[in-house]
Design a protein around this motif. Structure first.
Motif, PDB file in Angstrom:
ATOM      1  N   VAL A 145       0.840  -1.195   0.000  1.00 27.08           N
ATOM      2  CA  VAL A 145       0.000   0.000   0.000  1.00 27.08           C
ATOM      3  C   VAL A 145       0.880   1.251   0.000  1.00 27.08           C
ATOM      4  CG1 VAL A 145      -1.710   1.327   1.299  1.00 27.08           C
ATOM      5  CG2 VAL A 145      -1.904  -1.174   1.166  1.00 27.08           C
ATOM      6  N   TYR A 146       1.917   1.228   0.812  1.00 24.72           N
ATOM      7  CA  TYR A 146       2.848   2.358   0.857  1.00 24.72           C
ATOM      8  C   TYR A 146       3.546   2.569  -0.483  1.00 24.72           C
ATOM      9  CZ  TYR A 146       2.504   2.873   5.952  1.00 24.72           C
ATOM     10  OH  TYR A 146       2.074   3.113   7.230  1.00 24.72           O
ATOM     11  N   VAL A 147       3.860   1.476  -1.164  1.00 20.76           N
ATOM     12  CA  VAL A 147       4.527   1.578  -2.466  1.00 20.76           C
ATOM     13  C   VAL A 147       3.634   2.303  -3.472  1.00 20.76           C
ATOM     14  CG1 VAL A 147       5.288   0.253  -4.473  1.00 20.76           C
ATOM     15  CG2 VAL A 147       6.077  -0.384  -2.186  1.00 20.76           C
ATOM     16  N   PHE A 148       2.354   1.943  -3.520  1.00 12.84           N
ATOM     17  CA  PHE A 148       1.436   2.609  -4.442  1.00 12.84           C
ATOM     18  C   PHE A 148       1.239   4.077  -4.061  1.00 12.84           C
ATOM     19  CE2 PHE A 148       0.120  -1.783  -5.474  1.00 12.84           C
ATOM     20  CZ  PHE A 148       0.159  -1.692  -6.863  1.00 12.84           C
ATOM     21  N   TYR A 149       1.144   4.317  -2.775  1.00 16.87           N
ATOM     22  CA  TYR A 149       1.047   5.707  -2.294  1.00 16.87           C
ATOM     23  C   TYR A 149       2.297   6.481  -2.678  1.00 16.87           C
ATOM     24  CZ  TYR A 149       0.838   9.557   1.125  1.00 16.87           C
ATOM     25  OH  TYR A 149       0.833  10.780   1.744  1.00 16.87           O
ATOM     26  N   GLY A 150       3.453   5.866  -2.462  1.00 11.92           N
ATOM     27  CA  GLY A 150       4.710   6.507  -2.818  1.00 11.92           C
ATOM     28  C   GLY A 150       4.830   6.758  -4.306  1.00 11.92           C
ATOM     29  N   LEU A 151       4.320   5.842  -5.123  1.00  9.03           N
ATOM     30  CA  LEU A 151       4.367   6.010  -6.574  1.00  9.03           C
ATOM     31  C   LEU A 151       3.562   7.232  -7.005  1.00  9.03           C
ATOM     32  CD1 LEU A 151       5.247   4.970  -9.338  1.00  9.03           C
ATOM     33  CD2 LEU A 151       3.230   3.478  -9.341  1.00  9.03           C
ATOM     34  N   ALA A 152       2.376   7.403  -6.416  1.00  7.76           N
ATOM     35  CA  ALA A 152       1.553   8.580  -6.732  1.00  7.76           C
ATOM     36  C   ALA A 152       2.272   9.862  -6.330  1.00  7.76           C
ATOM     37  CB  ALA A 152       0.207   8.476  -6.019  1.00  7.76           C
ATOM     38  N   LEU A 175       8.408   9.725   0.560  1.00  5.51           N
ATOM     39  CA  LEU A 175       9.302   8.864  -0.201  1.00  5.51           C
ATOM     40  C   LEU A 175      10.425   8.303   0.664  1.00  5.51           C
ATOM     41  CD1 LEU A 175       9.407  10.974  -3.483  1.00  5.51           C
ATOM     42  CD2 LEU A 175       8.163   8.838  -3.075  1.00  5.51           C
ATOM     43  N   LEU A 176      10.940   9.126   1.563  1.00 12.91           N
ATOM     44  CA  LEU A 176      11.944   8.626   2.492  1.00 12.91           C
ATOM     45  C   LEU A 176      11.314   7.675   3.494  1.00 12.91           C
ATOM     46  CD1 LEU A 176      14.795   8.538   3.520  1.00 12.91           C
ATOM     47  CD2 LEU A 176      14.380  10.648   4.782  1.00 12.91           C
ATOM     48  N   GLY A 177      10.080   7.974   3.892  1.00 14.26           N
ATOM     49  CA  GLY A 177       9.379   7.101   4.815  1.00 14.26           C
ATOM     50  C   GLY A 177       9.180   5.710   4.253  1.00 14.26           C
ATOM     51  N   VAL A 178       8.846   5.621   2.967  1.00 16.63           N
ATOM     52  CA  VAL A 178       8.667   4.316   2.321  1.00 16.63           C
ATOM     53  C   VAL A 178       9.996   3.559   2.307  1.00 16.63           C
ATOM     54  CG1 VAL A 178       8.115   3.134   0.161  1.00 16.63           C
ATOM     55  CG2 VAL A 178       6.723   5.064   0.912  1.00 16.63           C
ATOM     56  N   THR A 179      11.079   4.273   2.010  1.00 16.04           N
ATOM     57  CA  THR A 179      12.405   3.653   2.003  1.00 16.04           C
ATOM     58  C   THR A 179      12.761   3.121   3.383  1.00 16.04           C
ATOM     59  OG1 THR A 179      13.142   5.159   0.245  1.00 16.04           O
ATOM     60  CG2 THR A 179      14.851   4.030   1.501  1.00 16.04           C
ATOM     61  N   LYS A 180      12.541   3.926   4.414  1.00 22.37           N
ATOM     62  CA  LYS A 180      12.860   3.521   5.777  1.00 22.37           C
ATOM     63  C   LYS A 180      11.996   2.338   6.219  1.00 22.37           C
ATOM     64  CE  LYS A 180      12.304   7.477   7.876  1.00 22.37           C
ATOM     65  NZ  LYS A 180      12.359   8.469   8.975  1.00 22.37           N
ATOM     66  N   LEU A 192      17.624 -10.472   9.130  1.00 23.13           N
ATOM     67  CA  LEU A 192      17.532 -11.199  10.404  1.00 23.13           C
ATOM     68  C   LEU A 192      18.374 -10.558  11.496  1.00 23.13           C
ATOM     69  CD1 LEU A 192      17.885 -14.828   8.934  1.00 23.13           C
ATOM     70  CD2 LEU A 192      15.780 -13.497   9.271  1.00 23.13           C
ATOM     71  N   VAL A 193      18.461  -9.210  11.492  1.00 25.38           N
ATOM     72  CA  VAL A 193      19.321  -8.516  12.455  1.00 25.38           C
ATOM     73  C   VAL A 193      18.555  -7.989  13.666  1.00 25.38           C
ATOM     74  CG1 VAL A 193      21.069  -7.878  10.756  1.00 25.38           C
ATOM     75  CG2 VAL A 193      19.109  -6.354  11.153  1.00 25.38           C
ATOM     76  N   THR A 194      17.268  -8.309  13.762  1.00 19.78           N
ATOM     77  CA  THR A 194      16.481  -7.891  14.914  1.00 19.78           C
ATOM     78  C   THR A 194      15.322  -8.854  15.124  1.00 19.78           C
ATOM     79  OG1 THR A 194      15.184  -6.098  15.901  1.00 19.78           O
ATOM     80  CG2 THR A 194      15.052  -6.346  13.508  1.00 19.78           C
ATOM     81  N   ASP A 195      14.964  -9.032  16.381  1.00 15.13           N
ATOM     82  CA  ASP A 195      13.782  -9.824  16.715  1.00 15.13           C
ATOM     83  C   ASP A 195      12.606  -8.924  17.065  1.00 15.13           C
ATOM     84  OD1 ASP A 195      15.178 -12.172  16.348  1.00 15.13           O
ATOM     85  OD2 ASP A 195      15.666 -12.437  18.469  1.00 15.13           O
ATOM     86  N   GLU A 196      12.841  -7.627  17.059  1.00 16.17           N
ATOM     87  CA  GLU A 196      11.786  -6.658  17.376  1.00 16.17           C
ATOM     88  C   GLU A 196      10.938  -6.399  16.142  1.00 16.17           C
ATOM     89  OE1 GLU A 196      11.840  -1.960  18.142  1.00 16.17           O
ATOM     90  OE2 GLU A 196      12.757  -3.099  19.767  1.00 16.17           O
ATOM     91  N   TYR A 197       9.633  -6.602  16.273  1.00 17.44           N
ATOM     92  CA  TYR A 197       8.737  -6.448  15.124  1.00 17.44           C
ATOM     93  C   TYR A 197       8.707  -4.988  14.688  1.00 17.44           C
ATOM     94  CZ  TYR A 197       4.890  -8.075  12.158  1.00 17.44           C
ATOM     95  OH  TYR A 197       4.123  -8.449  11.087  1.00 17.44           O
ATOM     96  N   PRO A 198       8.900  -4.727  13.397  1.00 12.09           N
ATOM     97  CA  PRO A 198       8.955  -3.344  12.898  1.00 12.09           C
ATOM     98  C   PRO A 198       7.633  -2.597  13.050  1.00 12.09           C
ATOM     99  CG  PRO A 198       9.901  -4.881  11.315  1.00 12.09           C
ATOM    100  CD  PRO A 198       9.193  -5.696  12.344  1.00 12.09           C
ATOM    101  N   SER A 199       7.738  -1.287  13.145  1.00 13.47           N
ATOM    102  CA  SER A 199       6.564  -0.427  13.202  1.00 13.47           C
ATOM    103  C   SER A 199       5.889  -0.384  11.824  1.00 13.47           C
ATOM    104  CB  SER A 199       6.981   0.982  13.620  1.00 13.47           C
ATOM    105  OG  SER A 199       5.945   1.899  13.384  1.00 13.47           O
ATOM    106  N   PHE A 200       4.558  -0.222  11.824  1.00 12.55           N
ATOM    107  CA  PHE A 200       3.816  -0.099  10.572  1.00 12.55           C
ATOM    108  C   PHE A 200       3.802   1.333  10.045  1.00 12.55           C
ATOM    109  CE2 PHE A 200       2.039  -4.079  12.140  1.00 12.55           C
ATOM    110  CZ  PHE A 200       1.924  -4.824  10.987  1.00 12.55           C
ATOM    111  N   SER A 201       4.287   2.268  10.817  1.00 14.11           N
ATOM    112  CA  SER A 201       4.237   3.675  10.416  1.00 14.11           C
ATOM    113  C   SER A 201       5.364   4.016   9.447  1.00 14.11           C
ATOM    114  CB  SER A 201       4.330   4.582  11.644  1.00 14.11           C
ATOM    115  OG  SER A 201       5.563   4.380  12.306  1.00 14.11           O
ATOM    116  N   LEU A 202       5.129   5.064   8.647  1.00 13.61           N
ATOM    117  CA  LEU A 202       6.185   5.538   7.756  1.00 13.61           C
ATOM    118  C   LEU A 202       7.240   6.280   8.559  1.00 13.61           C
ATOM    119  CD1 LEU A 202       4.295   6.888   4.595  1.00 13.61           C
ATOM    120  CD2 LEU A 202       5.702   4.844   4.790  1.00 13.61           C
TER     121      LEU A 202
END
Length: 202
Positions: A145-152, A175-180, A192-202
């Motif tokens: 979803v972020y990719v399509f948003y970023g494309l627009a 655009l930087l948020g999508v990259t991050k 596999l460098v972290t066991d902490e589940y990533p945030s869903f936010s940009l």
């Protein structure tokens, strides 16, 4: 130039110097063509190391096997993956119009990716890497979803730079948020460098 940083604890951290003003309209106009050689270059890593490399040349299988069998993340694999993720970031920054600086095949102080300190793998669960790719399914969905948003936003930004010579700050944020975001996903599910589940936010 302005700097936007990612500082989430125990996650992959991405820092890119974003160029908002004094943009080179000519290279922006031809950006889709100019980035092709670098796309071929990074693609050659995956093609030349079929079983061991994937996801833009990142070494997944060696890291998985070493963690599973020995509970160790080899330092040379970690260094390689960090370098490849930074190369991906440099190419992405150029392709997404965050900078007019052509991607270097060597390290660039303006574009950095930092990995969490895993103490050689001692901080990581040995068996969690077997299911991280599955646990990350919701992250993939949100990421698409972020990719399509970023494309627009990218299309809007392309026209804006061509007409004004400036990049809107909100475009840089998106655009930087999508990259991050995707770097955090890569860090969790593939590097596999972290066991902490990533945030869903940009």
């Amino acid at each position: 130039m302005s700097s936007i940083n990612d500082s989430i604890s125990n996650q992959v951290e991405t820092s890119i110097e974003v160029q908002l003003t004094n943009r080179n309209r000519k290279t922006v106009f031809f950006r889709g063509i100019l980035v092709v050689p670098m796309a071929i270059f990074i693609g050659s890593f995956t093609q030349s190391m079929e079983a061991g490399a994937a996801f833009g040349g990142l070494l997944f299988a060696p890291a998985l096997l070493a963690l599973l069998v020995r509970g160790v993340y080899p330092s040379y694999v970690l260094s390689f993956n960090k370098s490849m993720l930074e190369l991906n970031a440099r190419i992405s920054a150029y392709a997404l119009l965050l900078t007019d600086e052509y991607p270097s095949i060597e390290a660039n102080p303006n574009i950095k990716v930092e990995l969490p300190d895993i103490e050689g793998g001692a901080k990581l669960n040995r068996y969690l890497p077997l299911v991280k790719w599955l646990l990350a399914l919701p992250l993939y969905i949100v990421g698409v979803v972020y990719v399509f948003y970023g494309l627009a936003v990218l299309i809007f930004t392309w026209f804006t730079i061509l007409f004004t010579g400036k990049m809107p700050a909100f475009s840089a944020d998106v655009l930087l948020g999508v990259t991050k975001y995707w770097n955090r996903v890569y860090g969790y599910a593939f590097l596999l460098v972290t066991d902490e589940y990533p945030s869903f936010s940009l």
